[in-house]
Design a protein around this motif. Structure first.
Motif, short mmCIF file in Angstrom:
data_model
loop_
_atom_site.label_atom_id
_atom_site.label_comp_id
_atom_site.label_asym_id
_atom_site.label_seq_id
_atom_site.Cartn_x
_atom_site.Cartn_y
_atom_site.Cartn_z
N SER A 66 -4.29 11.64 -1.13
CA SER A 66 -5.19 10.64 0.49
C SER A 66 -5.05 9.49 0.49
O SER A 66 -5.17 8.83 1.34
CB SER A 66 -6.97 11.52 0.40
N GLU A 67 -5.17 8.46 -0.79
CA GLU A 67 -5.51 6.87 -0.98
C GLU A 67 -4.08 6.63 -1.50
O GLU A 67 -3.44 7.21 -2.32
CB GLU A 67 -7.13 7.12 -1.63
N GLN A 108 0.90 -1.03 0.31
CA GLN A 108 -0.24 -0.11 -0.07
C GLN A 108 1.10 1.42 0.13
O GLN A 108 1.65 1.77 0.75
CB GLN A 108 -1.27 0.09 1.59
N THR A 149 1.17 5.12 -0.54
CA THR A 149 1.00 6.37 -0.34
C THR A 149 1.41 7.73 -0.68
O THR A 149 2.38 7.99 0.42
CB THR A 149 0.16 7.35 1.51
#
Length: 315
Positions: free
Chosen positions: A120-121, A113, A115
């Motif tokens: 923001s995502e 993941q 960022t």
């Protein structure tokens, strides 16, 4: 074959070394790339590069969360979680590093993941990783292999010690076989500044020279050249073998694996570069770092090495 893995890593690093990065399109995905060649049961240094729109990402503010899944154990969906730390200072491409410990061999999945600053995502990517039972080269927990490494006493001409320009002789004062007997921990770097296929040998060597100035009274610091002197001829001989293997589509024979390599590289079984090993005062390997290193990553590791603590943080 290890050479094919290295070729992929080199391609990413060369992108970083050429020209300016292009601005990324809004919302374009981030692709994580492995910056290491093997993972094994036990502690690991998992280094990732990030690529977006064909260019490497060098974002100190990026937040990268990793979730590790044992694909052979469906009863435990997430075995390890860790945040990757940014280490890109002085390297041609940033790496993001986590230190998980794998409890068994087999196929593992990694959810990455990412960022980036201003997002923001997160972007989410999934990678597959083979974890081996044993490393093909010396690993954490193994005893360091005593071998004679060249020093200024053996080679009066400094240009025979390293393929790079040797202005600082501090890394060539003691041989590894001596260092393993003098009661101090050791930082041992295998690197070839002039002929590095991964583009991070020279920066890593510079980091080690800087650290020696701070910790040289408490740690043995040793640089080992990857290639046998004369370095250019050895590099070209190895390159010719790689080209032949690629054309024939086969793995190297035993006599081909070590063409052009220095004796310590052969004894330690190393086929890629650079490698940094941290060895405790008892001669046991306590950490290893494949690929580029930075002062930011190594300073706390050396402090822990001196204190007799595990150098790597575990995710």
């Amino acid at each position: 074959m290890r050479y094919n893995l290295l070729t992929l890593l080199v391609a990413v690093l060369l992108i970083a070394a050429c020209g300016q990065q292009q601005p990324a399109r809004t919302g374009s995905p981030v692709t994580p790339v492995f910056a290491f060649t093997e993972a094994v049961v036990g502690p690991n240094r998992i280094a990732l590069g990030l690529v977006r729109d064909g260019s490497p990402v060098n974002d100190p503010g990026a937040k990268i969360h990793l979730r590790f899944f044992d694909l052979n154990d469906t009863s435990s969906p997430v075995k390890i979680e860790a945040d990757a730390i940014y280490y890109g200072q002085g390297l041609p491409a940033a790496i993001y590093v986590a230190y998980p410990t794998f409890d068994r061999a087999g196929n593992w999945g990694i959810e990455v993941q990412t960022t980036l600053s201003g997002q923001s995502e997160p972007s989410v990517a999934r990678l597959r990783l083979e974890v081996k039972e044993r490393s093909e080269v010396p690993n954490v927990g193994d005893r360091a292999i005593p071998v004679k490494t060249l020093t200024v006493r053996d080679v009066p001409d400094p240009s025979h010690l390293s393929s790079g320009r040797v202005e600082d002789l501090s890394l060539y004062q003691i041989s590894l076989e001596e260092a393993l007997r003098n009661g101090k921990p050791t930082a041992l770097l295998f690197a070839t500044p002039a002929y590095c296929r991964t583009a991070v040998c020279a920066p890593s060597l510079s980091v080690l020279q800087e650290l020696q100035k701070t910790y040289g009274d408490r740690i043995n610091f040793i640089h080992v050249e990857v290639f046998r002197y004369p370095f250019r001829e050895s590099f070209e001989a190895q390159t010719a073998v790689f080209q032949k293997l690629a054309q024939e589509g086969r793995a190297p024979r035993p006599e081909e694996r070590n063409v052009g390599l220095s004796d310590p590289m052969i004894v330690w079984g190393l086929q890629s570069e650079p490698w940094l090993y941290l060895i405790d005062a008892n001669g046991v390997i306590v950490a290893r770092y494949e690929g580029g290193i930075t002062r930011e990553e190594m300073t706390p590791a050396l402090e822990n090495l001196i204190a007799g603590k595990p150098p790597q943080s575990e995710g």
